[in-house]
Design a protein around this motif. Sequence first.
Motif, short mmCIF file in Angstrom:
data_model
loop_
_atom_site.label_atom_id
_atom_site.label_comp_id
_atom_site.label_asym_id
_atom_site.label_seq_id
_atom_site.Cartn_x
_atom_site.Cartn_y
_atom_site.Cartn_z
N GLU A 202 0.62 -1.19 -0.04
CA GLU A 202 0.08 -0.16 0.22
C GLU A 202 0.65 1.49 0.02
N PRO A 203 1.02 1.68 -1.36
CA PRO A 203 2.54 3.16 -1.32
C PRO A 203 1.74 4.10 -0.53
N MET A 204 1.24 4.93 0.39
CA MET A 204 1.28 6.43 1.12
C MET A 204 1.88 7.01 0.53
N VAL A 205 1.48 8.57 -0.86
CA VAL A 205 2.36 8.68 -1.71
C VAL A 205 1.87 10.70 -1.55
N ASN A 206 2.83 11.67 -0.65
CA ASN A 206 3.08 12.97 -1.14
C ASN A 206 2.91 13.66 -1.66
N ALA A 207 2.25 14.35 -2.55
CA ALA A 207 2.92 15.76 -3.10
C ALA A 207 4.03 16.91 -2.62
N GLY A 208 3.87 16.35 -1.44
CA GLY A 208 4.84 17.70 -1.30
C GLY A 208 6.28 16.59 -0.09
N LEU A 209 6.68 17.36 0.85
CA LEU A 209 7.55 16.53 1.54
C LEU A 209 6.44 15.14 2.60
N ALA A 210 7.62 14.41 2.58
CA ALA A 210 7.14 12.82 2.89
C ALA A 210 6.91 13.07 4.47
N ALA A 211 6.98 13.98 5.57
CA ALA A 211 6.46 13.91 7.06
C ALA A 211 5.38 14.76 6.96
N VAL A 212 4.26 13.43 7.68
CA VAL A 212 3.27 13.55 8.23
C VAL A 212 2.87 13.82 9.54
N GLN A 213 1.95 13.83 10.04
CA GLN A 213 1.12 14.25 11.80
C GLN A 213 0.47 14.03 11.52
N VAL A 214 0.02 13.28 13.05
CA VAL A 214 -1.61 12.91 13.59
C VAL A 214 -2.20 13.86 14.29
N MET A 215 -3.72 14.40 13.66
CA MET A 215 -4.50 15.45 14.45
C MET A 215 -4.92 14.82 15.68
#
Length: 255
Positions: A202-215
Amino acid sequence: MITLKSSRELEFMRLSGKITAAARALAGAMVEPGVSTREINKEVHRFIKSKGAVPSFLGYNGFPASVCISVNDEVIHGIPGGRILREGDIVSIDVGAFKNGFHGDCAATFPCGKISDEAQRLIDVTRQSFFEGIRYAREGYRLPDLCGAIQRYVEDNGFSVVREYVGHGLGSKMHEEPEVPNYVERKMGRPRFLRGMTIAVEPMVNAGLAAVQVMPDGWTVTTQDGKLSAHYENSILITGRGEPELLTDPEAKAE
């Protein structure tokens, strides 16, 4: 420990996979301006139950819905609710079904009405990166071969691979060994692909940077830079015939 499935267990997984893929198709067909994410969740829940199955995600580690619905900059684990979809949104649907003791798991990102060219390219690259990866999902190759193919394709197209969340083995449990990252790192293992292995890629791909955060809801994961993200997933079987078998048919139609 990686579990290899028997022929009988694989028949059960094919059935769960068929239900799951049809549920994904149903949800995708509902992605239109003016529809709420709660409505999609309700219909998918009804459909899965109508097939004598149970939504895999409902109550899993406390998740409160039957489908993960993630919109625009939401990467994964979006909780359905009162949000109304709008023209130009991109909507990631992640769904699982459990029947006869085995799970199916799949995801895809759908356009809501007319979307930007860049958003469509993100969806297309994310989907194709899955197929680039599973060229190596066959006996004779190792896990990093698959993971590296996904990473190269995504990054060669100017996008970023999420690091914190990965694919996984699948079977009687929703998450089994091995972990299936969408990138290669030094510390990862090098298990060989063996016939009878079942994994969710399951690829999860961002248009910008790879960094994510949990809401603050404790579930919804978003991009840190607010740029779009897309998700694509199928459950697959390593066969003795070369090509892997897709247990969640990407061409399934809403039933």
